[in-house]
Design a protein around this motif. Sequence first.
Motif, PDB file in Angstrom:
ATOM      1  N   ARG A 100       0.816  -1.193   0.000  1.00 50.95           N
ATOM      2  CA  ARG A 100       0.000   0.000   0.000  1.00 50.95           C
ATOM      3  C   ARG A 100       0.865   1.265   0.000  1.00 50.95           C
ATOM      4  NH1 ARG A 100      -5.369   0.407   2.449  1.00 50.95           N
ATOM      5  NH2 ARG A 100      -5.925   2.602   2.687  1.00 50.95           N
ATOM      6  N   SER A 107      -2.670   4.922  -8.233  1.00 51.45           N
ATOM      7  CA  SER A 107      -3.746   4.189  -7.570  1.00 51.45           C
ATOM      8  C   SER A 107      -5.125   4.795  -7.798  1.00 51.45           C
ATOM      9  CB  SER A 107      -3.480   4.112  -6.063  1.00 51.45           C
ATOM     10  OG  SER A 107      -3.746   5.355  -5.423  1.00 51.45           O
ATOM     11  N   LEU A 108      -5.174   6.026  -8.217  1.00 52.92           N
ATOM     12  CA  LEU A 108      -6.472   6.673  -8.447  1.00 52.92           C
ATOM     13  C   LEU A 108      -7.242   6.004  -9.586  1.00 52.92           C
ATOM     14  CD1 LEU A 108      -5.291  10.344  -7.937  1.00 52.92           C
ATOM     15  CD2 LEU A 108      -7.016   9.177  -6.546  1.00 52.92           C
ATOM     16  N   MET A 111     -10.166   3.561  -8.710  1.00 53.10           N
ATOM     17  CA  MET A 111     -11.409   4.059  -8.118  1.00 53.10           C
ATOM     18  C   MET A 111     -12.622   3.465  -8.841  1.00 53.10           C
ATOM     19  SD  MET A 111     -11.008   6.685  -5.757  1.00 53.10           S
ATOM     20  CE  MET A 111     -11.789   8.235  -6.159  1.00 53.10           C
ATOM     21  N   PRO A 176      -5.738  -0.557  -2.055  1.00 50.74           N
ATOM     22  CA  PRO A 176      -6.402   0.312  -1.081  1.00 50.74           C
ATOM     23  C   PRO A 176      -7.743   0.855  -1.570  1.00 50.74           C
ATOM     24  CG  PRO A 176      -4.071   0.833  -1.169  1.00 50.74           C
ATOM     25  CD  PRO A 176      -4.337  -0.136  -2.291  1.00 50.74           C
ATOM     26  N   ALA A 177      -7.819   1.268  -2.830  1.00 49.56           N
ATOM     27  CA  ALA A 177      -9.071   1.821  -3.344  1.00 49.56           C
ATOM     28  C   ALA A 177     -10.180   0.770  -3.340  1.00 49.56           C
ATOM     29  CB  ALA A 177      -8.870   2.375  -4.755  1.00 49.56           C
ATOM     30  N   GLU A 180     -11.410   0.185   0.238  1.00 44.38           N
ATOM     31  CA  GLU A 180     -12.363   1.215   0.659  1.00 44.38           C
ATOM     32  C   GLU A 180     -13.730   0.964   0.032  1.00 44.38           C
ATOM     33  OE1 GLU A 180     -12.078   3.760   2.735  1.00 44.38           O
ATOM     34  OE2 GLU A 180      -9.956   3.603   3.222  1.00 44.38           O
ATOM     35  N   MET A 310     -17.070   7.563  -0.425  1.00 42.61           N
ATOM     36  CA  MET A 310     -15.824   6.811  -0.457  1.00 42.61           C
ATOM     37  C   MET A 310     -14.858   7.406  -1.475  1.00 42.61           C
ATOM     38  SD  MET A 310     -14.630   4.233  -2.864  1.00 42.61           S
ATOM     39  CE  MET A 310     -12.841   4.239  -2.916  1.00 42.61           C
ATOM     40  N   LYS A 313     -13.443  10.621  -0.188  1.00 44.36           N
ATOM     41  CA  LYS A 313     -12.515  10.339   0.904  1.00 44.36           C
ATOM     42  C   LYS A 313     -11.183   9.815   0.373  1.00 44.36           C
ATOM     43  CE  LYS A 313     -11.916   7.297   4.931  1.00 44.36           C
ATOM     44  NZ  LYS A 313     -12.517   6.183   5.719  1.00 44.36           N
ATOM     45  N   TYR A 314     -11.238   8.939  -0.623  1.00 41.88           N
ATOM     46  CA  TYR A 314      -9.997   8.355  -1.132  1.00 41.88           C
ATOM     47  C   TYR A 314      -9.122   9.417  -1.792  1.00 41.88           C
ATOM     48  CZ  TYR A 314      -6.668   5.091  -3.063  1.00 41.88           C
ATOM     49  OH  TYR A 314      -5.490   4.437  -3.348  1.00 41.88           O
ATOM     50  N   GLN A 317      -7.410  11.191   0.875  1.00 35.47           N
ATOM     51  CA  GLN A 317      -6.332  10.395   1.456  1.00 35.47           C
ATOM     52  C   GLN A 317      -5.063  10.474   0.605  1.00 35.47           C
ATOM     53  OE1 GLN A 317      -8.208   6.534   1.741  1.00 35.47           O
ATOM     54  NE2 GLN A 317      -8.901   6.873   3.846  1.00 35.47           N
ATOM     55  N   TYR A 330      -7.268  12.892 -10.691  1.00 42.21           N
ATOM     56  CA  TYR A 330      -8.499  12.107 -10.820  1.00 42.21           C
ATOM     57  C   TYR A 330      -9.382  12.653 -11.939  1.00 42.21           C
ATOM     58  CZ  TYR A 330     -12.938   9.943  -9.362  1.00 42.21           C
ATOM     59  OH  TYR A 330     -14.121   9.255  -9.318  1.00 42.21           O
TER      60      TYR A 330
END
Length: 344
Positions: A100, A107-108, A111, A176-177, A180, A310, A313-314, A317, A330
């Motif tokens: 992570r 990592s976006l 989503m 991680p995404a 979540e 979510m 929030k991500y 983060q 994003y």
Amino acid sequence: MKLKPNLLAGAALSAVLAVSGAVSAEAKTKLKISHYLPTVHGLHTDFVVPWAQEVTECTGGEVEFDIFPGGTQLGNVARQQEQVMAGVVDIALGLTGIPRGRFPRTSLIDMPFLTDSAASATYTLWSMLPNELADDYKGMKVLGLFAHNPGVIHTATKKVEKMEDLKDLRIRTPSPAVSEMLSYLGATPQGLPPGEVYENLQRGVLDGTVFPWDPVKSFGLNEVLKYHLEAGVYTVSFFFVMNERSYKKLSPEVQACIDKYSGDALEPKFGPWWDKWDEPGRQEAIAAGHEITTLSPEERDRWREALQPMMAKYVEQVKASGVDNAQEIYETMKAKVAEYDAAH
């Protein structure tokens, strides 16, 4: 209870696969490639091995490759990035979400509701590398970035058709995404390497997993699964990178060969590859009498609404991790996906 042997362990029997193609001359340089998948997976058979052969042939034998797949000493999914950064291997293929936090910008793309195909996600990642994503890959020569087709929610004993069906189910998660996302939908995400999913499903430690169809077959998971929900709400991203120092040590001619078969040459291949790799896993599930359902449009809208907090929030983060322009990245990803979809 007798457990099925890990398919990755089978790969270890082959230990190191020397790739030299049709070149008979003794190589001047040996480069190590590592990845975490079994040797039956398409990423190994259709991508890594042919890529190494093409580069070897292009260099006239100046370089050859030793490939360390999953199950070998260098095949740990959690160590691919650190191995290439340390020079333990020269080239690595890995998941951007494990461990992570290593690739926060990339990592976006994981989503929910962002992409609907491996092709559009891969195009988006590669086109954004030079500007928005470059800081994720300092010290590395990026040979390729890509993502898989929209993932499927696979379960062993309980059919999932709506959000409420996921409540308290222990679902293996790859990033991680996605963790979540599962939490917001009511499930309990469990982080596990792909090679450990079979045993944990068999023992009842896991209730299900999220994967595209291709690893369901390559890891033998149809033997311990029964239900499959084609939700189509997320993807997972991958990297194919080289140690920057290893690259710079090579002759300009060898560098040119590596560049020729990487980057722009790879980007359009992943969509068709993933379509090809997914189909056998799906057909195997059908042949086994499994139940395959598709998320209904009404339920899809419910999930999209439930996941709005979510997603916000991500992004926050990622911003808090030091990526000040996370929201802009994003938004650019959404624009790139739309750009690809409009052209295809």
